[in-house]
Design a protein around this motif. Structure first.
Motif, PDB file in Angstrom:
ATOM      1  N   PHE A   1      -2.533 -10.929 -10.206  1.00 48.50           N
ATOM      2  CA  PHE A   1      -1.469 -11.883  -9.879  1.00 48.50           C
ATOM      3  C   PHE A   1      -2.030 -13.139  -9.198  1.00 48.50           C
ATOM      4  N   VAL A   2      -2.956 -12.931  -8.237  1.00 53.46           N
ATOM      5  CA  VAL A   2      -3.531 -14.093  -7.540  1.00 53.46           C
ATOM      6  C   VAL A   2      -4.423 -14.882  -8.507  1.00 53.46           C
ATOM      7  N   GLY A   3      -5.229 -14.161  -9.275  1.00 53.05           N
ATOM      8  CA  GLY A   3      -6.178 -14.812 -10.185  1.00 53.05           C
ATOM      9  C   GLY A   3      -5.474 -15.666 -11.224  1.00 53.05           C
ATOM     10  N   LEU A   4      -4.433 -15.110 -11.852  1.00 55.71           N
ATOM     11  CA  LEU A   4      -3.722 -15.889 -12.884  1.00 55.71           C
ATOM     12  C   LEU A   4      -3.083 -17.146 -12.279  1.00 55.71           C
ATOM     13  N   ALA A   5      -2.516 -16.998 -11.070  1.00 56.35           N
ATOM     14  CA  ALA A   5      -1.906 -18.161 -10.419  1.00 56.35           C
ATOM     15  C   ALA A   5      -2.977 -19.183 -10.037  1.00 56.35           C
ATOM     16  N   MET A   6      -4.148 -18.699  -9.622  1.00 57.39           N
ATOM     17  CA  MET A   6      -5.231 -19.627  -9.245  1.00 57.39           C
ATOM     18  C   MET A   6      -5.738 -20.399 -10.462  1.00 57.39           C
ATOM     19  N   ILE A   7      -5.823 -19.712 -11.595  1.00 60.22           N
ATOM     20  CA  ILE A   7      -6.394 -20.354 -12.790  1.00 60.22           C
ATOM     21  C   ILE A   7      -5.360 -21.227 -13.499  1.00 60.22           C
TER      22      ILE A   7
ATOM     23  N   PRO B   1       0.819  -1.223   0.000  1.00 58.27           N
ATOM     24  CA  PRO B   1       0.000   0.000   0.000  1.00 58.27           C
ATOM     25  C   PRO B   1       0.851   1.271   0.000  1.00 58.27           C
ATOM     26  N   VAL B   2       2.063   1.189   0.529  1.00 57.31           N
ATOM     27  CA  VAL B   2       2.960   2.354   0.520  1.00 57.31           C
ATOM     28  C   VAL B   2       3.732   2.414  -0.801  1.00 57.31           C
ATOM     29  N   THR B   3       4.197   1.270  -1.268  1.00 58.59           N
ATOM     30  CA  THR B   3       5.159   1.259  -2.389  1.00 58.59           C
ATOM     31  C   THR B   3       4.526   1.128  -3.782  1.00 58.59           C
ATOM     32  N   MET B   4       3.218   0.904  -3.826  1.00 59.73           N
ATOM     33  CA  MET B   4       2.555   0.589  -5.101  1.00 59.73           C
ATOM     34  C   MET B   4       2.927   1.562  -6.242  1.00 59.73           C
ATOM     35  N   ASN B   5       2.931   2.863  -5.958  1.00 57.26           N
ATOM     36  CA  ASN B   5       3.225   3.851  -7.006  1.00 57.26           C
ATOM     37  C   ASN B   5       4.629   3.717  -7.582  1.00 57.26           C
ATOM     38  N   TYR B   6       5.561   3.258  -6.740  1.00 52.83           N
ATOM     39  CA  TYR B   6       6.960   3.194  -7.173  1.00 52.83           C
ATOM     40  C   TYR B   6       7.214   1.977  -8.068  1.00 52.83           C
TER      41      TYR B   6
ATOM     42  N   VAL C   1       3.076   8.101   0.475  1.00 54.98           N
ATOM     43  CA  VAL C   1       2.277   6.876   0.617  1.00 54.98           C
ATOM     44  C   VAL C   1       1.399   6.714  -0.618  1.00 54.98           C
ATOM     45  N   SER C   2       1.494   5.564  -1.260  1.00 49.84           N
ATOM     46  CA  SER C   2       0.768   5.367  -2.526  1.00 49.84           C
ATOM     47  C   SER C   2      -0.747   5.340  -2.341  1.00 49.84           C
ATOM     48  N   MET C   3      -1.217   4.614  -1.333  1.00 54.02           N
ATOM     49  CA  MET C   3      -2.676   4.474  -1.159  1.00 54.02           C
ATOM     50  C   MET C   3      -3.197   5.646  -0.342  1.00 54.02           C
ATOM     51  N   ASP C   4      -3.330   6.792  -1.006  1.00 49.16           N
ATOM     52  CA  ASP C   4      -3.727   7.991  -0.280  1.00 49.16           C
ATOM     53  C   ASP C   4      -5.132   8.472  -0.641  1.00 49.16           C
ATOM     54  N   SER C   5      -5.859   7.659  -1.402  1.00 50.82           N
ATOM     55  CA  SER C   5      -7.238   8.025  -1.740  1.00 50.82           C
ATOM     56  C   SER C   5      -8.034   6.744  -2.018  1.00 50.82           C
ATOM     57  N   PRO C   6      -9.373   6.817  -1.887  1.00 48.18           N
ATOM     58  CA  PRO C   6     -10.188   5.601  -2.066  1.00 48.18           C
ATOM     59  C   PRO C   6      -9.986   4.941  -3.434  1.00 48.18           C
ATOM     60  N   GLU C   7      -9.762   5.760  -4.508  1.00 51.65           N
ATOM     61  CA  GLU C   7      -9.598   5.142  -5.843  1.00 51.65           C
ATOM     62  C   GLU C   7      -8.372   4.249  -5.911  1.00 51.65           C
ATOM     63  N   LYS C   8      -7.360   4.598  -5.120  1.00 51.91           N
ATOM     64  CA  LYS C   8      -6.120   3.802  -5.141  1.00 51.91           C
ATOM     65  C   LYS C   8      -6.374   2.383  -4.627  1.00 51.91           C
TER      66      LYS C   8
ATOM     67  N   LEU D   1      -8.895   0.627  -5.319  1.00 52.08           N
ATOM     68  CA  LEU D   1      -9.379  -0.123  -6.467  1.00 52.08           C
ATOM     69  C   LEU D   1      -8.190  -0.647  -7.286  1.00 52.08           C
ATOM     70  N   ILE D   2      -7.216   0.226  -7.532  1.00 50.68           N
ATOM     71  CA  ILE D   2      -6.019  -0.176  -8.291  1.00 50.68           C
ATOM     72  C   ILE D   2      -5.284  -1.286  -7.544  1.00 50.68           C
ATOM     73  N   TYR D   3      -5.151  -1.101  -6.228  1.00 52.05           N
ATOM     74  CA  TYR D   3      -4.474  -2.084  -5.373  1.00 52.05           C
ATOM     75  C   TYR D   3      -5.115  -3.474  -5.530  1.00 52.05           C
ATOM     76  N   TYR D   4      -6.438  -3.509  -5.453  1.00 51.99           N
ATOM     77  CA  TYR D   4      -7.107  -4.813  -5.544  1.00 51.99           C
ATOM     78  C   TYR D   4      -7.085  -5.378  -6.967  1.00 51.99           C
TER      79      TYR D   4
END
Ligand code: SF4
Ligand code: SF4
Length: 270
Positions: free
Chosen positions: A170-176, A46-51, A152-159, A161-164
């Protein structure tokens, strides 16, 4: 009536456990450290996502700003000159996301059929960045924290959405599809390090790599089973050719081989 467990009964249970000779295999210490690191970087996402963002670098190119994600991608390339793809094995948040799906789908993937997909994404993406940077007149200033408030990357509610969305990918492709399918297909960071490895190999610089001793290998195939990148490690060992663009130097094969047929080495490759 609920049966009561007497002291005598519990003693005999202990005996049964001893008779069954239950052994719990502990994960090797190095792998525990690696897993802890990967978990920590995931928790920091949540902190590093933008980088690590494929979009923030585009915005930087449009506005002539050298930002965090551009710096990080350049650092990944430079690190790979000495450490190969160790980033992917040891400190990538995407790795933690993919590993989360492991208990659900641990199937080996046919990487050879998938690996080209990330280049199909990466080449137009990097071309767009170069074109936007040229069109904006080149990079004029540096702002590592571009598009973040107070770093901090997750500094607004829209972020969120991007995070999830990133996690779901990544999780979905590995699951499938199976083990680390996202690393084989959609990862925009991997090509920087694959290119770095290629440059390193062209110049024959000493760097972190795997070295095998074919004479020690009993062809038990445990390394194939343990490899998160689904590589045919036992064949690599028997031919003593441990170079593979998809090897992330996680060391699972090193730590899992009872015959010590694989080891890390900081040396020039063949
Ligand atoms: S785990 Fe070790 S002994 Fe078994 S196939 Fe791999 S390198 Fe050979
Ligand atoms: S070959 Fe070994 S170090 Fe490379 S990805 Fe597979 S298990 Fe990890």
């Amino acid at each position: 009536m609920k049966p009561s467990v007497s002291h005598e009964n519990s003693q005999s249970l202990n005996v049964v456990h001893k008779k069954e000779n239950i052994t719990v295999r502990q994960i090797p210490a190095r792998q525990r450290i690696r897993k802890a690191l990967v978990l920590l970087v995931f928790l920091s996402f949540p902190v590093t996502m933008n980088y690590l963002s494929p979009y923030v670098i585009i915005d930087g190119a449009m506005n002539g700003i050298v930002n965090g994600s551009l710096v990080m991608f350049v650092l990944m390339f430079i690190s790979s000159l000495a450490l190969g793809r160790a980033w992917c094995g040891w400190v990538c948040p995407g790795a933690a996301m993919a590993d989360m799906a492991e208990p659900i789908n641990n199937r080996l993937v046919n990487g050879r059929k998938m690996d080209w997909i990330k280049w199909l994404i990466w080449l137009p993406w990097i071309s767009l960045i170069v074109w936007l940077a040229i069109r904006s007149g080149g990079y004029q200033r540096v702002d590592f924290f571009h598009l973040t408030n107070s770093g901090v990357s997750m500094d607004s509610p829209e972020k969120f959405l991007i995070y999830y969305i990133v996690i779901a990918l990544f999780v979905g492709l590995a699951m499938i599809f199976g083990r680390r399918a996202g690393c084989h297909t959609i990862c925009w960071m991997a090509p920087f390090m694959i290119l770095g490895r290629w440059v390193r190999n062209r110049f024959g610089w000493p760097s972190l790599r795997l070295v095998a001793d074919a004479s020690a290998c009993t062809d038990c195939n445990l390394c194939n089973k343990n490899c998160p990148m689904s590589l045919d490690v036992s064949t690599m060992v028997q031919t003593e050719k441990m170079e593979d663009a998809e090897c992330i130097l996680c060391g699972n094969c090193v730590d899992g081989c009872a015959k010590k047929a694989i080891r890390y080495s900081f040396s020039a490759g063949k």
